[in-house]
Design an enzyme around this catalytic site. Structure first.
Site, PDB file in Angstrom:
ATOM      1  N   GLU A   1     -27.458 -12.269   0.164  1.00  0.00           N
ATOM      2  CA  GLU A   1     -27.912 -11.649  -1.095  1.00  0.00           C
ATOM      3  C   GLU A   1     -27.011 -10.488  -1.509  1.00  0.00           C
ATOM      4  OE1 GLU A   1     -31.783 -11.511  -2.559  1.00  0.00           O
ATOM      5  OE2 GLU A   1     -32.664 -12.396  -0.758  1.00  0.00           O
TER       6      GLU A   1
ATOM      7  N   SER B   1     -36.329  -8.098  -9.891  1.00  0.00           N
ATOM      8  CA  SER B   1     -37.734  -7.939 -10.284  1.00  0.00           C
ATOM      9  C   SER B   1     -38.041  -6.448 -10.386  1.00  0.00           C
ATOM     10  CB  SER B   1     -38.636  -8.568  -9.226  1.00  0.00           C
ATOM     11  OG  SER B   1     -38.578  -7.784  -8.046  1.00  0.00           O
TER      12      SER B   1
ATOM     13  N   HIS C   1       0.896  -1.158   0.000  1.00  0.00           N
ATOM     14  CA  HIS C   1       0.000   0.000   0.000  1.00  0.00           C
ATOM     15  C   HIS C   1       0.936   1.209   0.000  1.00  0.00           C
ATOM     16  CE1 HIS C   1      -3.136   2.784   0.829  1.00  0.00           C
ATOM     17  NE2 HIS C   1      -3.278   2.610   2.127  1.00  0.00           N
TER      18      HIS C   1
END
Ligand code: NAP
Length: 320
Positions: A232, A253, A109
């Site tokens: 999920e 959906s 890093h």
């Protein structure tokens, strides 16, 4: 093939001294060893309560006491200490007043270099090989023939071979199996800190904690809340990764898409979010965040301890 040619051409020594044997250090040491490198490990000495160096010895690595680090010359040295500890350790054991010999230093890093927490000799090479992800994941993927994406950068290239060295280490760690991008040390520090603060280690765990506890408070069984808030989430992240945002949302959906996009308009105030992102970016790039971290360290991490409390012995963890 290109890396193999580079290694051959440069006759780079496949030897690495890994300093720090924690999340990254232990994985660098093991992946490089499995890729045919000779690896030694150093770090906090056993006399100072160091555990990593003892574990490294148990894992079959030769270990080097930190007091011997002044003697190193022309070595590849990976500094894999916690970012906020690097300055003290380097001052004590790699101090440029006493260390007269040139080496190549690698970082996972760019923080210590961007915020000038590591001083080096004019003859040293300074190289970044930053795996984008947790050490444990890198090791797990490596053992299956994969790796993680990596960001490479060169701050000092006195040998004119620093980019080849970065590629060789990235290859040994398994990063080239996934992909790498060339950047600068500052870009890696700034982007890494921003994503940790704005997505990965702040809002995501906070939202998981909040929604999970909220569902429990409404009588939803814990196993069910775990599916809704954690399992999920994993599926959504995988889908974004594989298909992108548009297709992921199209795959939900219509009710899920409508409800989610509507909720985002009032759960998140976009104007405030934009201002807060600008503020985070400014604090990161002007060094205020690094100073803030130093002050928190000097006080013994009171705020960190307080904020972390909500995640300790978390009900999510008990469901896994
Ligand atoms: N966490 C990750 O997977 C990850 C991902 C990408 C990049 N990085 C970067 O990799 C570098 C190392 O991070 P890390 O998460 O691997 O660190 P870490 O696991 O927290 O610690 C690494 C080692 O540092 C030693 N250490 C701790 N405090 C020390 C001190 N005061 N003086 C001397 N040694 C000390 C520990 O020794 P003991 O065992 O003896 O206590 C440990 O072996 C950092 O630059 C980080 O930003 C980390």
């Amino acid at each position: 093939l290109w890396v193999a040619n580079v290694l051959k051409e440069e006759r780079m020594k496949k030897e690495m001294l890994v300093i720090g044997y924690g999340n990254q250090g232990s994985v660098w040491a093991k992946n490089l060893r499995d890729s045919g490198w000779q690896v030694k490990v150093s770090g906090r000495s056993s006399a100072d309560g160091g555990k990593g160096i003892q574990q490294a010895a148990r894992d079959g690595f030769k270990t080097v006491e930190p007091t011997e680090l002044y003697l190193c010359e022309d070595q590849n040295i990976a500094i894999l200490l916690p970012d906020e500890q690097t300055e003290d350790f380097a001052e004590k054991y790699l101090n440029t007043q006493k260390r007269k010999k040139k080496n190549t230093f690698y970082f996972a890093h760019a923080f210590a270099i961007t915020f000038k927490k590591f001083s080096y000799l004019a003859e040293d090479d300074i190289v970044l090989v930053a795996p984008k992800g947790w050490g444990a994941k890198l090791r797990e993927n490596f053992k299956k023939g994969g790796g993680l994406f990596g960001v490479l950068a060169v701050e000092e290239d006195k040998s004119q071979k620093a980019w080849s060295k970065a590629m060789a280490v990235a290859e040994g760690l398994g990063l080239c199996r996934v992909g790498t991008v060339n950047a600068t040390f500052d870009q890696e520090t700034h982007a890494d800190l921003l994503s940790e603060q704005a997505v990965l280690c702040g809002p995501v765990p906070f939202l998981v904690d909040k929604c999970f506890r909220f569902l429990l408070s409404k009588g939803i069984p814990a196993e069910m809340a775990l599916q809704e808030c954690v399992r999920e989430l994993q599926i959504v992240v995988d889908l974004i990764n594989e298909r992108g945002l548009e297709q992921t949302l199209k795959g939900a959906s219509l009710a899920a898409r409508y409800g989610g996009l509507k909720a985002a308009t009032f759960l998140i105030n976009e104007k405030e979010l934009n201002n807060n992102l600008e503020q985070l970016w400014q604090n990161i790039t002007d060094g205020s965040f690094a100073k803030d971290l130093d002050q928190e360290k000097e006080k013994g991490y009171p705020e960190l301890t307080q904020w972390f409390e909500r995640y300790q012995e978390h009900p999510v963890d008990q469901q896994l």
